[in-house]
Scaffold this motif. Structure first.
Motif, PDB file in Angstrom:
ATOM      1  N   THR A  65     -25.495  17.904  12.320  1.00  0.00           N
ATOM      2  CA  THR A  65     -25.158  19.391  12.184  1.00  0.00           C
ATOM      3  C   THR A  65     -24.662  19.985  13.368  1.00  0.00           C
ATOM      4  N   HIS A  66     -23.270  20.697  13.198  1.00  0.00           N
ATOM      5  CA  HIS A  66     -22.743  21.125  14.244  1.00  0.00           C
ATOM      6  C   HIS A  66     -21.794  20.469  15.125  1.00  0.00           C
ATOM      7  N   VAL A  67     -22.083  19.146  14.991  1.00  0.00           N
ATOM      8  CA  VAL A  67     -21.221  18.309  15.911  1.00  0.00           C
ATOM      9  C   VAL A  67     -19.756  18.328  15.335  1.00  0.00           C
ATOM     10  N   ARG A  68     -18.540  18.240  15.945  1.00  0.00           N
ATOM     11  CA  ARG A  68     -17.369  18.309  15.330  1.00  0.00           C
ATOM     12  C   ARG A  68     -16.790  16.767  15.694  1.00  0.00           C
ATOM     13  N   GLN A  69     -17.268  16.471  17.040  1.00  0.00           N
ATOM     14  CA  GLN A  69     -16.683  15.258  17.639  1.00  0.00           C
ATOM     15  C   GLN A  69     -17.294  14.796  18.601  1.00  0.00           C
ATOM     16  N   ALA A  70     -17.808  13.465  18.517  1.00  0.00           N
ATOM     17  CA  ALA A  70     -18.412  12.786  19.747  1.00  0.00           C
ATOM     18  C   ALA A  70     -17.813  11.485  20.106  1.00  0.00           C
ATOM     19  N   LYS A  71     -17.436  11.506  21.500  1.00  0.00           N
ATOM     20  CA  LYS A  71     -16.914   9.914  21.872  1.00  0.00           C
ATOM     21  C   LYS A  71     -17.527   9.539  23.060  1.00  0.00           C
ATOM     22  N   ALA A  72     -17.887   8.255  23.098  1.00  0.00           N
ATOM     23  CA  ALA A  72     -18.229   7.507  24.118  1.00  0.00           C
ATOM     24  C   ALA A  72     -17.108   7.238  25.452  1.00  0.00           C
ATOM     25  N   LEU A  73     -17.589   7.606  26.518  1.00  0.00           N
ATOM     26  CA  LEU A  73     -16.543   7.590  27.740  1.00  0.00           C
ATOM     27  C   LEU A  73     -16.938   6.656  28.688  1.00  0.00           C
ATOM     28  N   ARG A  74     -15.907   5.989  29.247  1.00  0.00           N
ATOM     29  CA  ARG A  74     -16.444   4.938  30.467  1.00  0.00           C
ATOM     30  C   ARG A  74     -15.738   5.208  31.697  1.00  0.00           C
ATOM     31  N   PHE A  75     -16.121   5.446  32.727  1.00  0.00           N
ATOM     32  CA  PHE A  75     -15.410   5.607  34.137  1.00  0.00           C
ATOM     33  C   PHE A  75     -15.691   4.478  35.302  1.00  0.00           C
TER      34      PHE A  75
END
Length: 528
Positions: free
Chosen positions: A518-528
């Motif tokens: 609930t409340h999440v619009r977008q989630a992405k896993a990032l790598r650096f």
């Protein structure tokens, strides 16, 4: 005198150039890994094609190695991270075999259209099965090109000469550039549905691996034909076998395979299947071109410090390198962050420099920003070829220096424009050496980036942080740092941002659970 080893069969032009430049060179193609390991410590440079595998074990024995030159594009046979860790520059020659590879793709398409391999085998076996090998014309047919970079554009040009209609899918291909090339830019599903022939010219990345699988074959029109002269792994070979056996598609031609050398493969012997042993770059002209280029690049580096087409080192003079090093890291992170959260076609990239950084030579910084921006969807991108790739894809790049002093001693701001609007990422240096992301669009935030990150946009409502922490905890993922930001400081105000550093990658299953919160619009896993 510096010394170079040519470990794979290569045009004699390479050794000739090394010697003319005053570089001592040995030619020892066909060595075993143990033989290479035993002698590599003698050399400052190693020139290879695709046969020699430059493994961590080889690199561990290479006490004096300074540069590895790949005569060709792909560096799958070189452990680039390990080479980087050991301070070894890795170079390739990204443009030497483009025409050759494009011509091979066209040849494979024609072979499929007219059943040439099967007809040749039948005729030479003493048969005369004229009616068995009814073909199709390519004139007037639709060619779908997945990946419209340098090679893909050459294929499009040749196909237009054959009076074909060309569709193109490439996240970096703009409408204006597509029109110039005579290509109609489409999304991937439309390309699958409307193409009579499909050819792949995209790198193998996490995003493109298996891009042509069962779902893709289900979307293809009956009787379509597939060509892959790019990278093994782009095509799901089991799904291709099923599509050929069922008659869903009329034929396929592969020059590359998931496992090479492909001496055994379930596709071998399948009707309407054509295979060649990774011949895309195998012409006399291409081999001479890449041999000359790799010898010149390696000689420049070993003798003068000049760096061209390096995959793991920016092009910097010896004087600039120490001064620009922390700014290069900041530029890489700003570009890489924007690239990983950008999902549609890039139109413009505006890089702004404020404060102290504006007084420096920002040209290499801009190249590094572009490298980070383009790298998530492309391989072999570096600070040397990133501006060229941007121009090829008609991405407008603007570099702006501001004399004014802002909120920070130094600031790099990247604004990207896509089909869906604009997105901005800003970063600074703390204590003149520690990169930080300080703004994402209109949201101020202070975040130090790590190898594994989670980027979440959410409605600024109670309960989100607890739910996110619980989801990660249940998955056994430890949170290292948690950075939050929101546009306003006087209470909930629309969309908030969270940047979470974690100790291990966030897999698709966990990411799906986070996106469902609930409340999440977008989630992405990032790598650096």
């Amino acid at each position: 005198m510096v010394k170079v080893l040519i470990a794979d069969k290569m045009s004699p032009k390479a050794a000739e150039i090394f010697r003319d430049r005053g570089v001592d060179v040995d030619e020892k193609p066909g060595m075993s890994p143990d033989e290479l390991k035993a002698c590599i410590a003698e050399y400052d440079g190693l020139a290879v094609r695709s046969a020699t595998k430059v493994t961590p074990e080889i690199l561990a024995a290479a006490d004096n190695l300074k540069v590895i030159g790949r005569a060709g594009i792909g560096v799958d046979n070189i452990n680039v991270p390990e080479a980087t860790n050991r301070g070894v520059v890795v170079m390739n020659t990204p443009f030497g075999n483009s025409i050759t590879t494009a011509e091979h793709a066209i040849s494979m398409m024609m072979a499929l259209a007219r059943n040439i391999p099967a007809a040749n085998a039948s005729t030479q076996a003493g048969k005369w099965e004229k009616s068995k090998f009814m073909g199709v014309e390519v004139h007037g047919k639709v060619l779908g090109i997945i990946g419209c970079g340098n090679i893909g554009q050459i294929v499009a040009d040749r196909a237009l000469g054959l009076k074909m209609r060309v569709l193109g899918y490439d996240p970096f291909l703009s409408e204006d550039r597509a029109r110039e090339l005579g290509i109609r830019r489409v999304e991937l599903d439309e390309l699958f549905a409307k193409s009579d022939f499909i050819t792949l010219h995209t790198p193998l990345t996490d995003q493109t691996r298996g891009i042509v699988g069962k779902a893709a074959f289900d979307k293809m029109k009956p009787g379509a034909r597939l060509v892959n002269c790019a990278r093994g792994g782009l095509v799901d070979e089991a799904a291709l076998k099923e599509a050929l056996d069922s008659g869903k598609i009329a034929g396929a031609a592969l020059d590359v395979f998931a496992e090479e050398p492909a001496k055994e493969n379930a596709l071998f012997g399948t009707a309407n299947f054509v295979a060649t042993p990774h011949l895309g770059a195998s012409t006399t002209e291409a081999q001479v071109n890449v041999a000359i280029q790799v010898a010149e690049q390696m000689s420049d580096y070993l003798l003068t410090g000049g760096v061209t087409n390096a995959l793991n080192m920016p092009s910097l003079s010896a004087e600039e390198a120490p001064l620009l090093q922390p700014y290069m890291k900041l530029a890489e992170q700003v570009g890489g962050f924007a690239g990983q959260i950008t999902e549609s076609s890039l139109k413009k990239a505006r890089i702004e420099y404020e404060g102290h950084v504006a007084t420096l030579n920002t040209k290499p910084l801009t190249a590094v920003v572009l490298e980070g921006l383009l790298a998530p969807l492309m391989d072999s991108v570096n600070m040397v070829n990133a501006p060229v790739i941007a121009r090829e894809r008609d991405i407008e790049v603007a570099e702006v220096k501001h004399d004014r002093a802002g909120d920070y001693h130094t600031l790099i701001r990247l604004t990207v424009e896509t089909d869906r609007g604009e997105r901005t990422v800003s970063g600074t240096l703390f204590a003149n050496e520690a990169p930080r992301i300080v703004r994402i669009n209109d949201v101020p935030i202070e975040a130090r980036l790590s190898q594994h990150m989670l980027y979440v946009t959410n409605n600024d409502k109670p309960g989100f942080i607890g739910a996110l922490g619980s989801t990660l905890g249940e998955a056994g993922i430890n949170i290292a740092r948690f950075s939050l930001g929101r546009p306003g400081d006087d209470g909930p105000d629309g969309i908030a941002v969270a940047l979470v550093a974690v100790d291990q990658p966030v897999g698709k299953e966990v990411l799906d659970k986070i996106n469902a919160l609930t409340h999440v619009r977008q989630a992405k896993a990032l790598r650096f």
